[in-house]
Design a protein around this motif. Structure first.
Motif, PDB file in Angstrom:
ATOM      1  N   GLY A   1       0.823  -1.212   0.000  1.00  0.00           N
ATOM      2  CA  GLY A   1       0.000   0.000   0.000  1.00  0.00           C
ATOM      3  C   GLY A   1       0.854   1.258   0.000  1.00  0.00           C
ATOM      4  O   GLY A   1       0.569   2.217  -0.732  1.00  0.00           O
ATOM      5  N   ARG A   2       1.906   1.218   0.795  1.00  0.00           N
ATOM      6  CA  ARG A   2       2.731   2.438   0.870  1.00  0.00           C
ATOM      7  C   ARG A   2       3.548   2.668  -0.407  1.00  0.00           C
ATOM      8  O   ARG A   2       3.771   3.797  -0.814  1.00  0.00           O
ATOM      9  N   HIS A   3       3.967   1.578  -1.075  1.00  0.00           N
ATOM     10  CA  HIS A   3       4.626   1.755  -2.387  1.00  0.00           C
ATOM     11  C   HIS A   3       3.628   2.338  -3.396  1.00  0.00           C
ATOM     12  O   HIS A   3       3.976   3.212  -4.188  1.00  0.00           O
TER      13      HIS A   3
ATOM     14  N   SER B   1      -7.664   0.167  -4.231  1.00  0.00           N
ATOM     15  CA  SER B   1      -6.689  -0.917  -4.374  1.00  0.00           C
ATOM     16  C   SER B   1      -6.750  -1.791  -3.134  1.00  0.00           C
ATOM     17  O   SER B   1      -6.595  -1.307  -2.010  1.00  0.00           O
ATOM     18  N   LEU B   2      -6.977  -3.094  -3.342  1.00  0.00           N
ATOM     19  CA  LEU B   2      -7.065  -4.040  -2.228  1.00  0.00           C
ATOM     20  C   LEU B   2      -5.676  -4.605  -1.940  1.00  0.00           C
ATOM     21  O   LEU B   2      -5.050  -5.212  -2.811  1.00  0.00           O
ATOM     22  N   ASN B   3      -5.220  -4.377  -0.712  1.00  0.00           N
ATOM     23  CA  ASN B   3      -3.880  -4.846  -0.330  1.00  0.00           C
ATOM     24  C   ASN B   3      -3.911  -5.646   0.963  1.00  0.00           C
ATOM     25  O   ASN B   3      -2.913  -5.699   1.681  1.00  0.00           O
TER      26      ASN B   3
ATOM     27  N   VAL C   1      -9.280  -2.546  -7.878  1.00  0.00           N
ATOM     28  CA  VAL C   1      -8.037  -3.228  -8.270  1.00  0.00           C
ATOM     29  C   VAL C   1      -7.678  -4.242  -7.190  1.00  0.00           C
ATOM     30  O   VAL C   1      -7.521  -3.873  -6.022  1.00  0.00           O
ATOM     31  N   ASN C   2      -7.525  -5.497  -7.587  1.00  0.00           N
ATOM     32  CA  ASN C   2      -7.195  -6.542  -6.606  1.00  0.00           C
ATOM     33  C   ASN C   2      -5.902  -7.242  -6.998  1.00  0.00           C
ATOM     34  O   ASN C   2      -5.888  -8.076  -7.908  1.00  0.00           O
TER      35      ASN C   2
END
Ligand code: 3PG
Length: 307
Positions: free
Chosen positions: A145-147, A193-195, A221-222
């Motif tokens: 997630g942080r990237h 975005s699913l992380n 986005v998965n």
């Protein structure tokens, strides 16, 4: 001589294998390579006389662990360890580790690539839209997630995040605006975005109640796991919301139904590709080999996820 098995249904890039071999040989161990295997029998046979094993998304079941009579450690070269039977490993006294962070940038780049591809109508020649100024919601703000946040900010997206397990300061450091619930995140972001990992709490947690909150037009986005999506909800979203698009690195079980009925509104990679870069393979593979040597020589248990 100690033996380390590299068991990868989806092989590492060649330079990664060379780097892993160097670490293993320098420690005085022997490397055994089992790539592209087609049957469990091949894995059971290969694990029989090894002390350690490196895997990717390969299934490490109770049967595999039992077949590894001398097995002391399994390292998942990657982040998610939902493919490993931790209970059986603990019962057998086998240490299980992952290599967090080593392949995260590759997954983040794929997530961003999927967004660009879709915003530009899959490069089909028609006018698309830009990512700049759009809201992106990160459902979990760990390494991946942080990237994604770092790269998305380069696109001048407005980045929001929800993660009860990460310090707000760490999220804010990446320019993420923190929200307190998943509901809030889904309500304000048209890109999500699913992380999140797949576990008993997250299985089927992405459901209609959350998805319907997304503003129009919505893109999900998965790059995490197939299991976190409630597929009945996914199909309902496709049917009820013509603005909804789904991009994933792990095709759902209902892939044919989606492909048949909703052309242009989905993209599934043909094979899980998020961590499939030379760099990610080198980072995760070599880290895994080093963790094995550290464990067998000095009992170093950093990144152990069981026992
Ligand atoms: C991970 O959990 O690290 C990613 O999903 C990558 O999986 P892979 O090594 O099977 O590509």
């Amino acid at each position: 001589m100690r033996k380390v098995l590299i068991a990868t249904d989806k092989p590492f890039a060649k330079p990664a294998i060379e780097g892993i071999a160097e670490v293993i040989n320098d420690a005085g161990y022997e490397m055994v390579l089992l790539e592209n295997y087609k049957t469990t029998a091949e894995l059971l046979n290969a694990v029989a006389d090894v002390d350690a094993m490196i895997v990717r998304s390969d299934l490490v079941t109770q049967e595999v662990l039992s077949a590894g009579e001398k097995l002391k450690i399994v390292v998942r070269a990657g982040a998610g360890y939902d493919n490993i039977d931790l209970v059986s490993a603990s019962e057998k006294g086998v240490a299980v580790m992952n290599t967090p962070g080593q392949n995260s940038n590759a997954v983040a780049e794929l997530a961003m690539g999927l967004m660009v591809y879709t915003a530009r109508n899959q490069f089909n020649g028609t006018s698309g839209t830009e990512l700049r100024g759009k809201r992106l919601g990160l459902h979990a703000c760990g390494n991946i997630g942080r990237h994604i946040a770092r790269i998305a900010r380069g696109f001048q997206m407005e980045v929001y995040g929800f993660d009860p397990f990460v310090e707000k300061s760490a999220m804010e450091h990446e320019g993420i605006k923190c929200v307190d619930t998943a509901e809030e995140l889904f309500s304000i972001c048209r890109y999500i975005s699913l992380n999140i990992p797949a576990n008993k709490d997250t299985t089927k947690s992405i459901n209609y109640r959350l998805l319907e909150k997304m503003p129009k037009p919505a893109t999900l986005v998965n790059t995490a796991r197939k299991e976190i999506i409630d597929e009945d909800s996914l199909l309902r979203m496709f049917a009820d919301r013509p603005d909804f698009k789904y991009l994933t690195d792990i095709a759902p079980d209902c892939r044919e139904q989606i492909a048949e009925n909703y052309p242009g509104r989905y993209f599934f990679t043909p094979k899980k590709m998020g961590a499939q870069t030379a760099e990610a393979n080198i980072n995760a593979g070599i880290a895994a080999a080093r963790q094995i040597v550290g464990f067998l020589e000095k009992e170093i248990r950093t990144f152990q996820v069981n026992l």
